[in-house]
Design an enzyme around this catalytic site. Structure first.
Site, mmCIF file in Angstrom:
data_model
loop_
_atom_site.group_PDB
_atom_site.id
_atom_site.type_symbol
_atom_site.label_atom_id
_atom_site.label_comp_id
_atom_site.label_asym_id
_atom_site.label_seq_id
_atom_site.Cartn_x
_atom_site.Cartn_y
_atom_site.Cartn_z
ATOM 1 N N GLU A 1 5.126 -6.114 -0.946
ATOM 2 C CA GLU A 1 4.699 -5.403 0.260
ATOM 3 C C GLU A 1 4.565 -6.359 1.440
ATOM 4 O OE1 GLU A 1 1.384 -2.712 -0.031
ATOM 5 O OE2 GLU A 1 1.785 -2.300 -2.129
ATOM 6 N N ASP B 1 4.053 10.985 2.561
ATOM 7 C CA ASP B 1 5.067 10.065 2.006
ATOM 8 C C ASP B 1 6.474 10.667 2.009
ATOM 9 O OD1 ASP B 1 2.979 8.278 1.427
ATOM 10 O OD2 ASP B 1 2.705 9.070 -0.591
ATOM 11 N N LEU C 1 -6.317 5.191 4.441
ATOM 12 C CA LEU C 1 -6.519 6.261 3.460
ATOM 13 C C LEU C 1 -6.820 7.621 4.090
ATOM 14 C CD1 LEU C 1 -8.591 4.406 0.697
ATOM 15 C CD2 LEU C 1 -6.169 5.065 0.660
ATOM 16 N N GLY D 1 -6.860 -4.999 3.630
ATOM 17 C CA GLY D 1 -6.040 -5.460 4.754
ATOM 18 C C GLY D 1 -5.158 -6.656 4.429
ATOM 19 N N SER D 2 -4.697 -6.769 3.177
ATOM 20 C CA SER D 2 -3.810 -7.911 2.893
ATOM 21 C C SER D 2 -2.459 -7.740 3.581
ATOM 22 C CB SER D 2 -3.656 -8.139 1.380
ATOM 23 O OG SER D 2 -2.930 -7.111 0.784
ATOM 24 N N ASN D 3 -2.020 -6.507 3.758
ATOM 25 C CA ASN D 3 -0.777 -6.298 4.525
ATOM 26 C C ASN D 3 -0.988 -6.656 5.996
ATOM 27 O OD1 ASN D 3 1.568 -5.099 2.911
ATOM 28 N ND2 ASN D 3 -0.195 -3.959 2.144
ATOM 29 N N HIS E 1 3.958 2.099 1.156
ATOM 30 C CA HIS E 1 3.540 2.804 -0.062
ATOM 31 C C HIS E 1 3.908 1.943 -1.274
ATOM 32 C CE1 HIS E 1 2.512 6.267 -2.527
ATOM 33 N NE2 HIS E 1 3.594 6.001 -3.239
ATOM 34 N N ASN F 1 4.583 3.581 7.460
ATOM 35 C CA ASN F 1 3.551 3.484 6.423
ATOM 36 C C ASN F 1 4.115 2.675 5.254
ATOM 37 O OD1 ASN F 1 1.139 4.204 4.859
ATOM 38 N ND2 ASN F 1 2.494 5.535 3.675
HETATM 39 C C1 GRF Z 1 -1.200 -1.179 -0.419
HETATM 40 O O1 GRF Z 1 -0.869 -1.137 -1.772
HETATM 41 C C2 GRF Z 1 -0.382 -0.169 0.355
HETATM 42 O O2 GRF Z 1 0.896 0.042 -0.182
HETATM 43 C C3 GRF Z 1 -1.187 1.092 0.209
HETATM 44 O O3 GRF Z 1 -2.531 0.649 0.265
HETATM 45 C C4 GRF Z 1 -2.619 -0.709 -0.171
HETATM 46 C C5 GRF Z 1 -3.286 -1.478 0.926
HETATM 47 O O4 GRF Z 1 -3.545 -2.802 0.557
HETATM 48 N N1 GRF Z 1 -0.841 2.085 1.196
HETATM 49 P P1 GRF Z 1 -4.125 -3.827 1.632
HETATM 50 O O5 GRF Z 1 -5.372 -3.191 2.222
HETATM 51 O O6 GRF Z 1 -3.083 -4.076 2.668
HETATM 52 O O7 GRF Z 1 -4.453 -5.051 0.838
#
Ligand code: GRF
Length: 245
Positions: free
Chosen positions: A188, A159, A99, A27-29, A118, A116
């Protein structure tokens, strides 16, 4: 109806675009989006719900720490997911490391309102089997001089939806799949926030016509050359340190 000053403010707050962030792991995004909403004085959206496809995902801890409502909903439980989205008045969905493949019923219910992220420059290195380190290893094996990340609209393919924003970095001679993954994640975290803001502003149709390209390693000739090709295709280029961000 005459609203008091306070009432007007309340009305504005109530009309924030409500997003659900769907995750499966770190969940870093998600964290980048949380940081934006907490640090910016003006945000046009709020995170109304975090959904994890599995128990124990670290992203759930992040949600908890920031007082954001969360739920664990297994990938086959479409009815429960639709119910949670509707109960929380969700306007748009952000897949951030989710996922699972969303079923058509969810995609159709939120048509053009699901994005999404990617970890590659779509349409390259996307589709079934391209996830995690596999993506970065494929990039290295192919010998391309640049890679990056893309945010796209989710359609019923894998995608395949229209790209809204790409962020580019150069592949360096001593890069490994792990080092690329780390640097791509950095990109990202910037483009996911830009994309959520655009989604909340209703700007996705505009971006579909003219996607943004963020050049985060602009001193590298390979990236510039690559970006120029996209410019010729009508994409709008912005530098990573641009005031537009
Ligand atoms: C990221 O690389 C994103 O592009 C992909 O899954 C990863 C998720 O990373 N779909 P995080 O859980 O947000 O750290």
């Amino acid at each position: 109806m005459v609203l008091s000053k306070h009432g007007e403010r309340e009305k504005r707050i109530l009309s924030l675009f409500r997003i659900a962030v769907l995750i499966s792991g770190s969940g870093s995004n998600l964290q980048a989006i949380i940081d934006f909403t907490e640090n910016e004085t003006v945000s046009n959206f709020e995170i109304a719900l975090v959904v994890s496809s599995r128990e124990g995902a670290y992203g759930l801890e992040r949600a908890k720490k920031h007082g954001i409502k969360s739920a664990v909903i297994g990938k086959d439980n479409t009815d429960k997911l639709l119910e949670a989205l509707s109960e929380n008045n969700i306007d748009g969905i952000v897949l951030a490391g989710y996922l699972s493949i969303l079923p058509p019923s969810v995609i159709n219910a939120y048509e053009n309102r699901i994005i999404n992220i990617h970890p590659a420059l779509l349409p390259q290195f996307g589709g079934m089997g391209f996830y995690g380190l596999k993506v970065h290893q494929a990039v290295l094996d192919s010998g391309v001089p640049y890679t990056g990340a893309s945010v796209h609209i989710v359609d019923c393919g894998v995608d395949t939806g229209a790209v809204l924003i790409r962020g580019v970095i150069a592949v360096l001679p001593d890069d490994t799949a792990e080092s690329l993954q780390k640097r791509v994640l950095g990109v990202e975290h910037t483009i996911i926030v830009l994309a959520v803001k655009a989604l909340a502003d209703g700007d996705t149709d505009k971006l579909k016509q003219k996607p943004l390209m963020l050049i985060s390693d602009s001193d590298r000739k390979g990236v510039r050359t690559y970006a120029k090709e996209f410019k010729e295709l009508g994409e709008k280029l912005i530098d990573a340190d641009s005031e537009e961000l």
